[in-house]
Motif scaffolding. Sequence first.
Motif, short mmCIF file in Angstrom:
data_model
loop_
_atom_site.label_atom_id
_atom_site.label_comp_id
_atom_site.label_asym_id
_atom_site.label_seq_id
_atom_site.Cartn_x
_atom_site.Cartn_y
_atom_site.Cartn_z
N LYS A 1 0.84 -1.21 0.00
CA LYS A 1 0.00 0.00 0.00
C LYS A 1 0.87 1.26 0.00
O LYS A 1 0.59 2.22 -0.72
CB LYS A 1 -0.92 0.00 1.22
CG LYS A 1 -1.86 1.17 1.27
CD LYS A 1 -2.78 1.09 2.47
CE LYS A 1 -3.67 2.32 2.52
NZ LYS A 1 -4.55 2.28 3.69
N GLU A 2 1.94 1.26 0.79
CA GLU A 2 2.84 2.41 0.85
C GLU A 2 3.55 2.63 -0.49
O GLU A 2 3.73 3.77 -0.92
CB GLU A 2 3.89 2.21 1.94
CG GLU A 2 3.31 2.18 3.34
CD GLU A 2 4.32 1.73 4.37
OE1 GLU A 2 4.39 2.39 5.43
OE2 GLU A 2 5.03 0.73 4.13
N ILE A 3 3.93 1.54 -1.13
CA ILE A 3 4.59 1.65 -2.44
C ILE A 3 3.64 2.27 -3.45
O ILE A 3 4.00 3.19 -4.18
CB ILE A 3 5.09 0.27 -2.92
CG1 ILE A 3 6.23 -0.22 -2.02
CG2 ILE A 3 5.55 0.34 -4.38
CD1 ILE A 3 6.66 -1.66 -2.28
N LEU A 4 2.40 1.77 -3.49
CA LEU A 4 1.43 2.30 -4.45
C LEU A 4 1.12 3.77 -4.20
O LEU A 4 1.01 4.56 -5.14
CB LEU A 4 0.15 1.47 -4.42
CG LEU A 4 0.30 0.05 -4.99
CD1 LEU A 4 -0.95 -0.77 -4.71
CD2 LEU A 4 0.60 0.10 -6.48
N GLU A 5 1.02 4.16 -2.93
CA GLU A 5 0.78 5.57 -2.61
C GLU A 5 1.95 6.43 -3.07
O GLU A 5 1.76 7.51 -3.63
CB GLU A 5 0.54 5.74 -1.12
CG GLU A 5 -0.80 5.19 -0.66
CD GLU A 5 -0.96 5.17 0.85
OE1 GLU A 5 -0.06 5.63 1.58
OE2 GLU A 5 -2.01 4.69 1.30
N GLY A 6 3.16 5.96 -2.83
CA GLY A 6 4.35 6.71 -3.26
C GLY A 6 4.42 6.85 -4.77
O GLY A 6 4.75 7.91 -5.29
N LEU A 7 4.08 5.78 -5.48
CA LEU A 7 4.10 5.83 -6.94
C LEU A 7 3.05 6.80 -7.48
O LEU A 7 3.30 7.52 -8.45
CB LEU A 7 3.87 4.43 -7.53
CG LEU A 7 4.96 3.42 -7.28
CD1 LEU A 7 4.52 2.03 -7.75
CD2 LEU A 7 6.26 3.83 -7.96
N ARG A 8 1.89 6.82 -6.84
CA ARG A 8 0.85 7.77 -7.28
C ARG A 8 1.34 9.21 -7.15
O ARG A 8 1.09 10.04 -8.02
CB ARG A 8 -0.42 7.58 -6.45
CG ARG A 8 -1.23 6.41 -6.88
CD ARG A 8 -2.59 6.37 -6.18
NE ARG A 8 -3.26 5.13 -6.48
CZ ARG A 8 -3.32 4.09 -5.67
NH1 ARG A 8 -2.80 4.15 -4.47
NH2 ARG A 8 -3.94 2.99 -6.04
N VAL A 9 2.04 9.49 -6.07
CA VAL A 9 2.56 10.84 -5.87
C VAL A 9 3.64 11.16 -6.90
O VAL A 9 3.60 12.18 -7.57
CB VAL A 9 3.12 11.01 -4.43
CG1 VAL A 9 3.87 12.31 -4.28
CG2 VAL A 9 1.99 10.90 -3.41
N GLU A 10 4.62 10.27 -7.02
CA GLU A 10 5.75 10.52 -7.91
C GLU A 10 5.38 10.51 -9.38
O GLU A 10 5.70 11.44 -10.11
CB GLU A 10 6.84 9.47 -7.68
CG GLU A 10 7.50 9.60 -6.33
CD GLU A 10 8.52 8.51 -6.09
OE1 GLU A 10 9.19 8.09 -7.06
OE2 GLU A 10 8.66 8.08 -4.94
N PHE A 11 4.72 9.44 -9.83
CA PHE A 11 4.42 9.31 -11.24
C PHE A 11 3.16 10.06 -11.63
O PHE A 11 3.07 10.58 -12.74
CB PHE A 11 4.31 7.83 -11.63
CG PHE A 11 5.64 7.15 -11.66
CD1 PHE A 11 6.36 7.08 -12.83
CD2 PHE A 11 6.18 6.59 -10.52
CE1 PHE A 11 7.60 6.46 -12.87
CE2 PHE A 11 7.41 5.97 -10.54
CZ PHE A 11 8.13 5.90 -11.72
N GLY A 12 2.19 10.14 -10.73
CA GLY A 12 0.97 10.88 -11.03
C GLY A 12 1.24 12.34 -11.27
O GLY A 12 0.70 12.96 -12.18
N LYS A 13 2.13 12.93 -10.48
CA LYS A 13 2.48 14.33 -10.64
C LYS A 13 3.19 14.56 -11.96
O LYS A 13 2.86 15.48 -12.70
CB LYS A 13 3.37 14.80 -9.49
CG LYS A 13 3.75 16.27 -9.60
CD LYS A 13 4.59 16.70 -8.41
CE LYS A 13 5.03 18.13 -8.41
NZ LYS A 13 4.91 18.92 -9.57
N SER A 14 4.13 13.71 -12.31
CA SER A 14 4.86 13.90 -13.56
C SER A 14 3.95 13.70 -14.76
O SER A 14 4.06 14.40 -15.75
CB SER A 14 6.07 12.96 -13.65
OG SER A 14 5.69 11.63 -13.80
N LEU A 15 3.01 12.76 -14.66
CA LEU A 15 2.08 12.55 -15.76
C LEU A 15 1.09 13.71 -15.88
O LEU A 15 0.74 14.11 -16.97
CB LEU A 15 1.34 11.23 -15.57
CG LEU A 15 2.22 9.98 -15.64
CD1 LEU A 15 1.42 8.76 -15.22
CD2 LEU A 15 2.80 9.79 -17.02
N ALA A 16 0.67 14.24 -14.73
CA ALA A 16 -0.26 15.37 -14.74
C ALA A 16 0.40 16.61 -15.33
O ALA A 16 -0.24 17.41 -15.99
CB ALA A 16 -0.77 15.65 -13.34
#
Length: 77
Positions: A52-67
């Motif tokens: 769960k922590e990994i997925l949350e971290g990925l959403r922050v890191e990759f979601g921001k760059s994709l946005a």
Amino acid sequence: MGLFSDFAIDVDDLELLQAIITDACCALKISPDHQGLVARVVDLHSQGLARKEILEGLRVEFGKSLADGIGRTAVDD
């Protein structure tokens, strides 16, 4: 082994890592070939973070760059 061949990974962890990568790809709507994704998953897992922590971290890191639409990741910085 493909993308995993560059890393020393316990065979027991492969299924978990594959599941995390699949979940991240679905949530972020990106390919597992997205620059830095697999390396980041393995890195976060090696730090002892839970799925769960990994997925949350990925959403922050990759979601921001994709946005941002620039196609870069936190791994590139």
